[in-house]
Write a protein that holds these residues in place. Structure first.
Motif, PDB file in Angstrom:
ATOM      1  N   LEU A 308      50.410  58.089  61.375  1.00 26.18           N
ATOM      2  CA  LEU A 308      51.372  57.156  60.785  1.00 26.18           C
ATOM      3  C   LEU A 308      50.669  56.196  59.831  1.00 26.18           C
ATOM      4  CD1 LEU A 308      53.645  56.368  63.847  1.00 26.18           C
ATOM      5  CD2 LEU A 308      54.353  57.479  61.719  1.00 26.18           C
ATOM      6  N   GLU A 309      49.490  55.695  60.233  1.00 26.77           N
ATOM      7  CA  GLU A 309      48.754  54.792  59.347  1.00 26.77           C
ATOM      8  C   GLU A 309      48.284  55.505  58.091  1.00 26.77           C
ATOM      9  OE1 GLU A 309      45.593  53.115  61.599  1.00 26.77           O
ATOM     10  OE2 GLU A 309      46.892  51.686  62.659  1.00 26.77           O
ATOM     11  N   THR A 310      47.880  56.772  58.235  1.00 28.56           N
ATOM     12  CA  THR A 310      47.377  57.529  57.089  1.00 28.56           C
ATOM     13  C   THR A 310      48.490  57.885  56.119  1.00 28.56           C
ATOM     14  OG1 THR A 310      45.575  58.453  58.406  1.00 28.56           O
ATOM     15  CG2 THR A 310      46.154  59.630  56.383  1.00 28.56           C
ATOM     16  N   PHE A 311      49.619  58.340  56.636  1.00 29.35           N
ATOM     17  CA  PHE A 311      50.684  58.834  55.766  1.00 29.35           C
ATOM     18  C   PHE A 311      51.736  57.781  55.435  1.00 29.35           C
ATOM     19  CE2 PHE A 311      48.826  62.691  57.441  1.00 29.35           C
ATOM     20  CZ  PHE A 311      48.786  63.503  56.317  1.00 29.35           C
ATOM     21  N   LEU A 312      51.807  56.702  56.221  1.00 30.31           N
ATOM     22  CA  LEU A 312      52.775  55.641  55.931  1.00 30.31           C
ATOM     23  C   LEU A 312      52.103  54.316  55.578  1.00 30.31           C
ATOM     24  CD1 LEU A 312      55.476  56.163  58.718  1.00 30.31           C
ATOM     25  CD2 LEU A 312      55.477  57.042  56.382  1.00 30.31           C
ATOM     26  N   GLY A 313      50.914  54.068  56.095  1.00 34.85           N
ATOM     27  CA  GLY A 313      50.264  52.779  55.928  1.00 34.85           C
ATOM     28  C   GLY A 313      50.186  52.061  57.266  1.00 34.85           C
ATOM     29  N   ARG A 314      49.232  51.122  57.370  1.00 36.99           N
ATOM     30  CA  ARG A 314      48.996  50.460  58.651  1.00 36.99           C
ATOM     31  C   ARG A 314      50.211  49.644  59.098  1.00 36.99           C
ATOM     32  NH1 ARG A 314      44.496  49.535  61.505  1.00 36.99           N
ATOM     33  NH2 ARG A 314      43.232  50.379  59.794  1.00 36.99           N
ATOM     34  N   ARG A 315      50.730  48.769  58.227  1.00 38.29           N
ATOM     35  CA  ARG A 315      51.870  47.935  58.625  1.00 38.29           C
ATOM     36  C   ARG A 315      53.113  48.782  58.827  1.00 38.29           C
ATOM     37  NH1 ARG A 315      49.501  44.975  54.486  1.00 38.29           N
ATOM     38  NH2 ARG A 315      48.601  42.959  55.086  1.00 38.29           N
ATOM     39  N   THR A 316      53.331  49.728  57.923  1.00 37.95           N
ATOM     40  CA  THR A 316      54.524  50.555  58.012  1.00 37.95           C
ATOM     41  C   THR A 316      54.482  51.430  59.257  1.00 37.95           C
ATOM     42  OG1 THR A 316      54.593  50.586  55.600  1.00 37.95           O
ATOM     43  CG2 THR A 316      55.951  52.196  56.749  1.00 37.95           C
ATOM     44  N   GLY A 317      53.329  52.027  59.536  1.00 41.15           N
ATOM     45  CA  GLY A 317      53.198  52.836  60.739  1.00 41.15           C
ATOM     46  C   GLY A 317      53.459  52.033  61.993  1.00 41.15           C
ATOM     47  N   ALA A 318      52.971  50.786  62.014  1.00 41.09           N
ATOM     48  CA  ALA A 318      53.201  49.933  63.180  1.00 41.09           C
ATOM     49  C   ALA A 318      54.687  49.630  63.355  1.00 41.09           C
ATOM     50  CB  ALA A 318      52.421  48.627  63.025  1.00 41.09           C
ATOM     51  N   ARG A 319      55.401  49.452  62.239  1.00 45.80           N
ATOM     52  CA  ARG A 319      56.841  49.185  62.340  1.00 45.80           C
ATOM     53  C   ARG A 319      57.587  50.399  62.889  1.00 45.80           C
ATOM     54  NH1 ARG A 319      55.163  45.261  59.141  1.00 45.80           N
ATOM     55  NH2 ARG A 319      56.503  43.456  58.735  1.00 45.80           N
ATOM     56  N   VAL A 320      57.176  51.589  62.484  1.00 42.39           N
ATOM     57  CA  VAL A 320      57.811  52.794  63.015  1.00 42.39           C
ATOM     58  C   VAL A 320      57.563  52.905  64.513  1.00 42.39           C
ATOM     59  CG1 VAL A 320      57.772  55.319  62.964  1.00 42.39           C
ATOM     60  CG2 VAL A 320      57.777  54.033  60.824  1.00 42.39           C
ATOM     61  N   LEU A 321      56.310  52.660  64.945  1.00 42.56           N
ATOM     62  CA  LEU A 321      56.002  52.718  66.374  1.00 42.56           C
ATOM     63  C   LEU A 321      56.724  51.625  67.155  1.00 42.56           C
ATOM     64  CD1 LEU A 321      52.185  53.535  66.408  1.00 42.56           C
ATOM     65  CD2 LEU A 321      54.052  55.006  67.164  1.00 42.56           C
ATOM     66  N   ASP A 322      57.035  50.528  66.486  1.00 44.27           N
ATOM     67  CA  ASP A 322      57.768  49.446  67.151  1.00 44.27           C
ATOM     68  C   ASP A 322      59.260  49.729  67.266  1.00 44.27           C
ATOM     69  OD1 ASP A 322      55.533  47.965  67.621  1.00 44.27           O
ATOM     70  OD2 ASP A 322      55.735  46.691  65.858  1.00 44.27           O
ATOM     71  N   GLY A 323      59.714  50.850  66.696  1.00 41.95           N
ATOM     72  CA  GLY A 323      61.100  51.238  66.903  1.00 41.95           C
ATOM     73  C   GLY A 323      61.979  51.279  65.672  1.00 41.95           C
ATOM     74  N   LEU A 324      61.430  50.957  64.494  1.00 41.69           N
ATOM     75  CA  LEU A 324      62.242  51.016  63.276  1.00 41.69           C
ATOM     76  C   LEU A 324      62.257  52.463  62.765  1.00 41.69           C
ATOM     77  CD1 LEU A 324      61.111  47.744  61.445  1.00 41.69           C
ATOM     78  CD2 LEU A 324      63.117  48.116  62.888  1.00 41.69           C
ATOM     79  N   VAL A 325      63.068  53.289  63.398  1.00 42.16           N
ATOM     80  CA  VAL A 325      63.041  54.725  63.128  1.00 42.16           C
ATOM     81  C   VAL A 325      64.365  55.271  62.604  1.00 42.16           C
ATOM     82  CG1 VAL A 325      61.224  55.138  64.829  1.00 42.16           C
ATOM     83  CG2 VAL A 325      63.621  55.259  65.536  1.00 42.16           C
ATOM     84  N   LYS A 326      65.417  54.471  62.623  1.00 36.71           N
ATOM     85  CA  LYS A 326      66.726  54.981  62.209  1.00 36.71           C
ATOM     86  C   LYS A 326      66.979  54.680  60.739  1.00 36.71           C
ATOM     87  CE  LYS A 326      69.284  52.701  65.095  1.00 36.71           C
ATOM     88  NZ  LYS A 326      68.247  51.823  65.669  1.00 36.71           N
ATOM     89  N   GLN A 327      67.829  55.485  60.148  1.00 34.10           N
ATOM     90  CA  GLN A 327      68.248  55.256  58.766  1.00 34.10           C
ATOM     91  C   GLN A 327      68.840  53.855  58.652  1.00 34.10           C
ATOM     92  OE1 GLN A 327      71.632  57.510  57.453  1.00 34.10           O
ATOM     93  NE2 GLN A 327      70.795  57.789  55.397  1.00 34.10           N
ATOM     94  N   GLY A 328      68.340  53.086  57.702  1.00 30.31           N
ATOM     95  CA  GLY A 328      68.840  51.736  57.499  1.00 30.31           C
ATOM     96  C   GLY A 328      68.057  50.664  58.220  1.00 30.31           C
ATOM     97  N   ASP A 329      67.184  51.038  59.182  1.00 30.33           N
ATOM     98  CA  ASP A 329      66.351  50.038  59.842  1.00 30.33           C
ATOM     99  C   ASP A 329      65.409  49.407  58.827  1.00 30.33           C
ATOM    100  OD1 ASP A 329      67.442  50.406  62.307  1.00 30.33           O
ATOM    101  OD2 ASP A 329      65.790  51.592  63.136  1.00 30.33           O
ATOM    102  N   GLY A 330      65.248  48.105  58.871  1.00 33.00           N
ATOM    103  CA  GLY A 330      64.341  47.450  57.938  1.00 33.00           C
ATOM    104  C   GLY A 330      64.520  45.951  57.958  1.00 33.00           C
ATOM    105  N   GLU A 331      63.914  45.288  56.993  1.00 32.50           N
ATOM    106  CA  GLU A 331      63.973  43.835  56.905  1.00 32.50           C
ATOM    107  C   GLU A 331      63.784  43.416  55.453  1.00 32.50           C
ATOM    108  OE1 GLU A 331      60.525  42.047  58.828  1.00 32.50           O
ATOM    109  OE2 GLU A 331      59.468  43.958  58.646  1.00 32.50           O
ATOM    110  N   HIS A 332      64.204  42.184  55.152  1.00 37.02           N
ATOM    111  CA  HIS A 332      63.997  41.611  53.822  1.00 37.02           C
ATOM    112  C   HIS A 332      62.727  40.778  53.866  1.00 37.02           C
ATOM    113  CE1 HIS A 332      67.924  42.978  52.597  1.00 37.02           C
ATOM    114  NE2 HIS A 332      68.464  42.380  53.646  1.00 37.02           N
ATOM    115  N   ILE A 333      61.803  41.043  52.954  1.00 38.20           N
ATOM    116  CA  ILE A 333      60.546  40.301  52.926  1.00 38.20           C
ATOM    117  C   ILE A 333      60.225  39.894  51.489  1.00 38.20           C
ATOM    118  CG2 ILE A 333      59.638  41.559  54.932  1.00 38.20           C
ATOM    119  CD1 ILE A 333      57.775  43.049  52.952  1.00 38.20           C
ATOM    120  N   ALA A 334      59.413  38.843  51.375  1.00 41.75           N
ATOM    121  CA  ALA A 334      58.839  38.468  50.085  1.00 41.75           C
ATOM    122  C   ALA A 334      57.475  39.145  49.971  1.00 41.75           C
ATOM    123  CB  ALA A 334      58.701  36.957  49.980  1.00 41.75           C
ATOM    124  N   ALA A 335      57.174  39.706  48.823  1.00 39.48           N
ATOM    125  CA  ALA A 335      55.913  40.426  48.670  1.00 39.48           C
ATOM    126  C   ALA A 335      55.518  40.510  47.214  1.00 39.48           C
ATOM    127  CB  ALA A 335      56.031  41.839  49.247  1.00 39.48           C
TER     128      ALA A 335
END
Length: 512
Positions: A308-335
């Motif tokens: 997940l870290e290799t193909f999605l990225g460290r932060r993104t992979g962690a979010r997937v493992l934390d349960g953000l796996v469904k279509q539409g799961d996400g958050e609004h962030i400043a970046a």
């Protein structure tokens, strides 16, 4: 503990025969019976009393730390085949010497085994014992609670020590599915506990690995036992010679498998007089499948995280493992949104051989995406020869801007060094666009195929800013929103209209 696990041999007093599909495969009055703690009796036949013409050698090898390496045969008779139905110890260890070159048969893979005129019932492995395996008790009661593989290895070794096993060192090697790491290696020492080493893939070409017993074991060659006290001990590996010089008395390296068949290695060293007894090794060998399953759980999670870290990225992979796996799961962030693109990629792909162009492209990504990761950014996706990355703001937008500019400068240094190292090659040219804004960071796509990325006007604006780098002849182009948050001098480039972005935008670049 040593007396809790024993093996012994006795000659059968009766004629013993093996039947398979109507054929007598073995018929002997000289069969030996192996008695082993918590195992049903096994009958071993001299080869002269076996119809060896019905047996076909296979590549399967298994290892017993007190009997040695067993080789296997497939049985064929009357059009029926039983895979790996028979085995033999051609070069057994001392404990297994009485059955050297004898052949034994899996009772469940032949039609019947007779002692005299009585068919021997197929006895399952004993479920009860006057001497239960205390190591197994620890694995079932405590080991499953340990949160990491290094804790598991440390706990297992300390359990062995409490049970009287004279263990001084252990190494566990678990190959892993990772683009950079060949294996996770857990090195335990009595005095210091566990140290974890992640060996890269090039270890396979290094002499220290090729000359070790681990290399043939991982290829399926069985295991190794060296009684280092014995004057006649075979000193065929550097590690064996080094341990003997240190005063070690016994060395064992044996394979164990995961449920999918993957081979792993566990090695043990003793410095105690006499080394490991048959009882010690028997109880360890008996619980090795359970230890393997527990290590497999940890390995699978480590593999999932790494992929997940290799193909999605460290932060993104962690979010997937934390349960953000469904279509539409996400958050609004400043970046800070980074968009970079390779110049003249179409012409290069058409003029270069495919392998050369792929190497060129990967070299470019190594310089740019590697710089993003080095400075704390997250690469979200590669789009052909372009890359999309973010530097999340958290509570400090200026810090995120500093990280992005540091990555841009590092990328420039790496590209310059790479171009200088390849003077005959077309130099790498590129553009970077940096913008600061709000994005939606989450899953898009269809339920069967999702992508975790950023979407929104800020992501679009970063791409438009980058598109101006070619027009303006600048490698790095920066938006006004980024410049305001950065609040340090940047070189202004003027006001420009960007496609699909409202109004004129002030653009900047790095100061000279």
């Amino acid at each position: 503990m040593a007396a809790d696990y024993e093996i012994s041999f006795e000659p059968s007093r009766r004629r013993v025969r093996v039947e398979f599909n109507g054929a007598w495969v073995a018929d002997s009055t000289r069969a030996l019976i192996l008695h082993e703690t918590r195992q049903p009796p096994a009958y071993y036949f001299p080869r002269e009393d076996v119809q060896m013409a019905l047996l076909e050698k296979t590549s399967q090898v298994t290892h017993c730390p007190f009997r040695g390496n067993a080789t296997y045969w497939t049985l064929r008779a009357g059009g029926t085949v039983a895979e790996n139905a028979a085995w033999s110890y051609d070069e057994p260890y001392a404990e297994g010497a009485p059955i050297k070159t004898h052949v034994s048969f899996h009772p469940e893979r032949v039609s019947a085994i007779y002692e005299g005129d009585d068919e021997i019932p197929h006895l399952a492995r004993s479920q009860g014992s006057a001497h239960p395996n205390s190591i197994a008790g620890w694995l079932l009661a405590e080991a499953w609670q340990l949160a990491t593989p290094d804790q598991l290895v440390d706990g297992f070794c300390r359990c062995l020590r409490r049970q009287g096993v004279p263990l001084a060192r252990m190494t566990v090697i678990i190959p892993t599915l990772h683009p950079q790491v060949f294996a996770a290696v857990y090195v335990w020492r009595e005095e210091s506990g566990v140290r974890t080493v992640y060996e890269p893939h090039d270890i396979l070409q290094q002499l220290k690995f090729q000359a070790s017993p681990f290399a043939p074991i991982l290829r399926g060659a069985g295991g190794v036992r060296r009684r280092l006290e014995a004057p006649s001990c075979k000193l065929d590996y550097p590690v064996v010679r080094e341990l003997r010089a240190e005063g070690a008395t016994d060395y064992v390296a044996m394979p164990f498998r995961f449920a999918d068949g993957q081979l792993n290695v566990l090695s043990m060293t003793s410095f105690a007089k006499g080394g490991f007894s048959t009882g010690h090794l028997g109880e360890i060998y008996e619980v090795l499948p359970v230890l393997g399953r527990l290590l497999e759980v940890h390995a699978q999670r480590r593999t999932a995280v790494a992929l997940l870290e290799t193909f999605l990225g460290r932060r993104t992979g962690a979010r997937v493992l934390d349960g953000l796996v469904k279509q539409g799961d996400g958050e609004h962030i400043a970046a800070v949104v980074w968009f970079s693109d390779l110049r003249d990629s179409t012409a290069l792909s058409q003029s270069m051989p495919r392998e050369e162009y792929l190497a060129y492209l990967n070299g470019y990504f190594h310089c740019l995406a590697g710089a993003v990761l080095k400075k704390g950014g997250e690469v979200l996706r590669f789009i052909g020869d372009a890359a999309l990355a973010i530097f999340p703001v958290g509570g400090d937008s200026q810090a995120a801007c500093r990280q992005a500019l540091a990555a841009a400068r590092l990328a420039g240094e790496r590209i310059a060094a790479d171009n200088a190292a390849h003077p005959a090659r077309v130099p790498i040219r590129y553009g970077i666009g940096l913008h600061l804004g709000e994005v939606t960071y989450g899953n898009i796509g269809v339920p069967e195929r999702l992508e975790f990325t950023v979407i929104g006007s800020a992501a679009n604006a970063a791409a438009r800013v980058e598109s101006m780098s070619k027009t303006l002849g600048k490698t790095v182009v920066i938006s006004s929103a980024f410049a305001q948050a950065y609040a340090k001098p940047l070189e202004p480039l003027g006001r420009f209209r960007l496609k699909d972005v409202e109004g004129e935008q002030e653009l900047y670049t790095l100061p000279a």
